[in-house]
Design an enzyme around this catalytic site. Structure first.
Site, PDB file in Angstrom:
ATOM      1  CB  VAL A  63      -0.997   0.036   1.184  1.00 28.39           C
ATOM      2  CG1 VAL A  63      -2.009  -1.087   1.101  1.00 28.39           C
ATOM      3  CG2 VAL A  63      -0.281   0.041   2.528  1.00 28.39           C
ATOM      4  CB  SER A 141      -5.229   3.435  16.547  1.00 30.45           C
ATOM      5  OG  SER A 141      -4.820   2.976  17.818  1.00 30.45           O
ATOM      6  CE1 TYR A 154      -0.297   1.694  14.734  1.00 29.07           C
ATOM      7  CE2 TYR A 154      -1.275   2.754  16.652  1.00 29.07           C
ATOM      8  CZ  TYR A 154      -1.366   1.849  15.615  1.00 29.07           C
ATOM      9  OH  TYR A 154      -2.513   1.103  15.441  1.00 29.07           O
ATOM     10  CB  ALA A 156       2.434  11.245  14.139  1.00 23.68           C
ATOM     11  CB  SER A 157       0.777   7.039  11.229  1.00 22.56           C
ATOM     12  OG  SER A 157       0.457   5.986  12.119  1.00 22.56           O
ATOM     13  CE  LYS A 158      -3.009   2.980  12.530  1.00 18.19           C
ATOM     14  NZ  LYS A 158      -3.741   2.361  11.412  1.00 18.19           N
ATOM     15  CB  ILE A 187      -8.027  -5.684  18.467  1.00 16.04           C
ATOM     16  CG1 ILE A 187      -8.831  -4.370  18.416  1.00 16.04           C
ATOM     17  CG2 ILE A 187      -8.814  -6.869  17.908  1.00 16.04           C
ATOM     18  CD1 ILE A 187     -10.169  -4.378  19.074  1.00 16.04           C
TER      19      ILE A 187
END
Ligand code: NAP
Length: 258
Positions: A63, A141, A154, A156-158, A187
């Protein structure tokens, strides 16, 4: 919920949440195209689905590579008249102290988690504009709602995924395309196999106690399951949620409430 004759793409569909979503969509009658890096994992999911006489195929996709994703778009255009549903689940996650966040980790996290969803949304929206109808779900998230230590790239990306989702929802709502995002808490998926060791280091816990630590701070006193996520995804994809767009829905047993 009846998804007969609906065509769905699930990125990261070979593992964890993407796998659960793919199985659930196929169960409801959709043709599920599983787009993933790992052929072995994804083919196992395709086999589970087709063994039950349901419909699925695999497409090998990175991706983060825009050329790859464009080619995937050409493939979809040639093979399918329309795409109804698209779920962006492909992602990576690394817990590590801020000063161990290398430029490489930052770039890789952004490339897969944020640019990957941007690349895929371009194809998804383009395909959905054929019929002026479609529904897209981007996996954000709980860490896209609240920053936590040792998790800068992580988080910052979410957080970025939520902005991408709102912006697309605003632009393409008038053309009948809905774009929503989900913010799950913990999860337990293969993602946590390594991550629980990193989390244990951060909190000075025994890795075997990490999941109990999480459970005890969640009001509903359990972790989420991939089935919990799949049910919400199916609702948000379906016409039952036809007035919902641009939203990020928490799925966390009450762990955060904003
Ligand atoms: P997972 O089990 O590790 O599954 C992620 C899938 O994405 C794997 O099949 C992986 O393939 C694939 N992938 C990774 N990089 C890719 C790329 N460049 N192109 C295509 N596919 C790629 O993780 P998960 O727990 O199901 O997480 C799914 C999504 O939910 C992620 O976006 C994650 O951030 C989000 N999320 C998870 C949790 C949680 O607690 N599990 C909570 C909140 C949000 P390989 O195995 O080949 O790398």
């Amino acid at each position: 919920m009846d998804f007969k004759n609906r065509i769905a793409v699930v990125t990261g569909g070979g593992s964890g949440i993407g796998k659960g979503v793919s199985l659930s969509l196929a169960e409801k009658g959709a043709m599920v195209i599983i787009a993933d890096l790992s052929e072995d994992n994804a083919m196992e999911v395709v086999d589970i689905i087709t063994d039950k006489n349901q419909k699925s195929e695999f497409y090998k996709l990175d991706v983060s590579n825009s050329k790859d994703v464009e080619k995937f778009g050409d493939y979809l255009k040639e093979k399918y008249d329309n795409i109804d549903f698209w779920v962006n689940s492909a992602g990576i996650s690394k817990i590590t102290p801020f000063f161990d966040h290398s430029e490489e980790l930052w770039d890789k996290t952004m490339d897969i988690n944020l640019k990957g969803q941007f690349n895929c949304c371009k194809v998804a929206v383009d395909r959905m504009l054929e019929n002026n109808k479609g529904s897209i779900i981007n996996l954000s998230s709980q860490s896209g709602k609240v920053g936590t230590s040792n998790y800068q790239a992580y988080c910052a990306s979410k957080f970025g995924v939520i902005g991408l989702t709102q912006s697309l929802a605003a632009e393409f709502g008038p053309q009948g395309i809905r774009v929503n995002s989900i913010a799950p808490g913990v999860i337990y998926t293969p993602m946590w196999d390594q991550q629980k060791i990193d989390y244990a280091k951060k909190r000075d816990l025994d890795p075997d106690h990490v999941m109990d630590y999480f459970k005890n701070k969640i009001p509903l006193r359990r972790l989420g399951t991939v089935e919990d996520v799949a049910q919400l995804v199916c609702f948000l994809l379906s016409d039952d949620s036809s007035y919902i767009t641009g939203q990020t829905i928490n799925l966390n047993g009450g762990d955060i409430m904003f």
